[in-house]
Scaffold this active site. Sequence first.
Site, mmCIF file in Angstrom:
data_model
loop_
_atom_site.group_PDB
_atom_site.id
_atom_site.type_symbol
_atom_site.label_atom_id
_atom_site.label_comp_id
_atom_site.label_asym_id
_atom_site.label_seq_id
_atom_site.Cartn_x
_atom_site.Cartn_y
_atom_site.Cartn_z
ATOM 1 N N SER A 119 39.055 -16.575 10.528
ATOM 2 C CA SER A 119 40.018 -15.678 11.164
ATOM 3 C C SER A 119 40.500 -14.602 10.202
ATOM 4 O O SER A 119 41.261 -13.726 10.592
ATOM 5 C CB SER A 119 41.221 -16.481 11.679
ATOM 6 O OG SER A 119 41.782 -17.259 10.639
ATOM 7 N N HIS A 140 34.673 -15.184 15.909
ATOM 8 C CA HIS A 140 36.048 -15.674 15.853
ATOM 9 C C HIS A 140 36.496 -16.099 17.246
ATOM 10 O O HIS A 140 36.817 -15.262 18.099
ATOM 11 C CB HIS A 140 36.965 -14.582 15.293
ATOM 12 C CG HIS A 140 38.387 -14.995 15.184
ATOM 13 N ND1 HIS A 140 39.446 -14.118 15.247
ATOM 14 C CD2 HIS A 140 38.958 -16.234 15.014
ATOM 15 C CE1 HIS A 140 40.584 -14.767 15.135
ATOM 16 N NE2 HIS A 140 40.311 -16.055 14.987
ATOM 17 N N GLU A 152 35.841 -12.744 19.383
ATOM 18 C CA GLU A 152 35.855 -11.561 18.525
ATOM 19 C C GLU A 152 34.636 -11.622 17.601
ATOM 20 O O GLU A 152 34.473 -12.589 16.849
ATOM 21 C CB GLU A 152 37.154 -11.557 17.714
ATOM 22 C CG GLU A 152 37.419 -10.289 16.964
ATOM 23 C CD GLU A 152 38.781 -10.305 16.272
ATOM 24 O OE1 GLU A 152 39.384 -9.239 16.150
ATOM 25 O OE2 GLU A 152 39.237 -11.396 15.861
ATOM 26 N N ASN A 190 43.971 -10.943 14.655
ATOM 27 C CA ASN A 190 44.843 -11.560 13.648
ATOM 28 C C ASN A 190 45.616 -10.532 12.839
ATOM 29 O O ASN A 190 46.726 -10.811 12.379
ATOM 30 C CB ASN A 190 44.038 -12.470 12.714
ATOM 31 C CG ASN A 190 43.839 -13.834 13.329
ATOM 32 O OD1 ASN A 190 43.789 -13.963 14.539
ATOM 33 N ND2 ASN A 190 43.719 -14.847 12.510
#
Length: 284
Positions: A119, A140, A152, A190
């Site tokens: 992440s 991700h 992602e 993130n």
Amino acid sequence: MSIEKLYVVGSGAMGSGIAQTAATCGLKVTMNDISRELVEKGYAKIKKSLEKSVTKGRMTEEDKDKALANLKITVALEDAADADFVIEAATENSSIKLDIFSRLDKICKPEAVLASNTSSIPITEIAAATERPEQVVGTHFFNPVPAMKLLELIVGHVTSEETFRRAEELGEILGKVTVKSIDKGGFIVNRLVDPFINEAVFMLEEGVGTAEDIDKGCQFGLNHPMGPLALGDMIGWDVMLAVMEVLYAEYGDPKYRPAPLMRRMVRAGHLGVKTGKGIYEYNK
């Protein structure tokens, strides 16, 4: 080359979630961890989740049996040798990930794609641990993987277009919505959400509001499904701290400085849902 065999490194919340989703979608999946105890625990979690889906009418008993038949468990990294696509979902620790990728590079067939569920750790750094950096990509996923639609995809400095296309293909097989991010710390999601959660911890420590009021403010004022402090508990404060430290080191910007309260919770082992105590308390 089609994707038929998936190998997942790690059987924790993310690894088992990825393995469950892939097995349910018809892929042949092998899930790995460093001990038999851990990988069996991950398998039991998947079985329980599938049984719950049957009870709730979200899938049939036959579909559950097919999913479990698609899933194998192992403690041998060497069992990745025939995988078409490998996803590493180990702990968010750079040295551990680099070691895994260096080993996988020697084990996996030349055409296999190697992916990381990181992440925050740069994909380019991870890819450099291999002799096939153009075949390394970030995948991700979001927790809980079976329920969360987003995947992602992160392209490193030399990730090839073919590798990205194959990662997109995996996303389609798993029924995910994919977004593409270049390899900058935190990627898209993130980089947005983790500083938001971090700021909520700062606010709690400063006494701006109670945990309940901060979370309710975001739920009912921002229309979020859950508040940032409850979300941090679900993610795990050890993971949150690791991500914030990566962002701080990557950008050198004080806005990414981890909240001191977060550090203290991690030192105390109050990591959130998985330990039964974080910002809130949970029945384990």
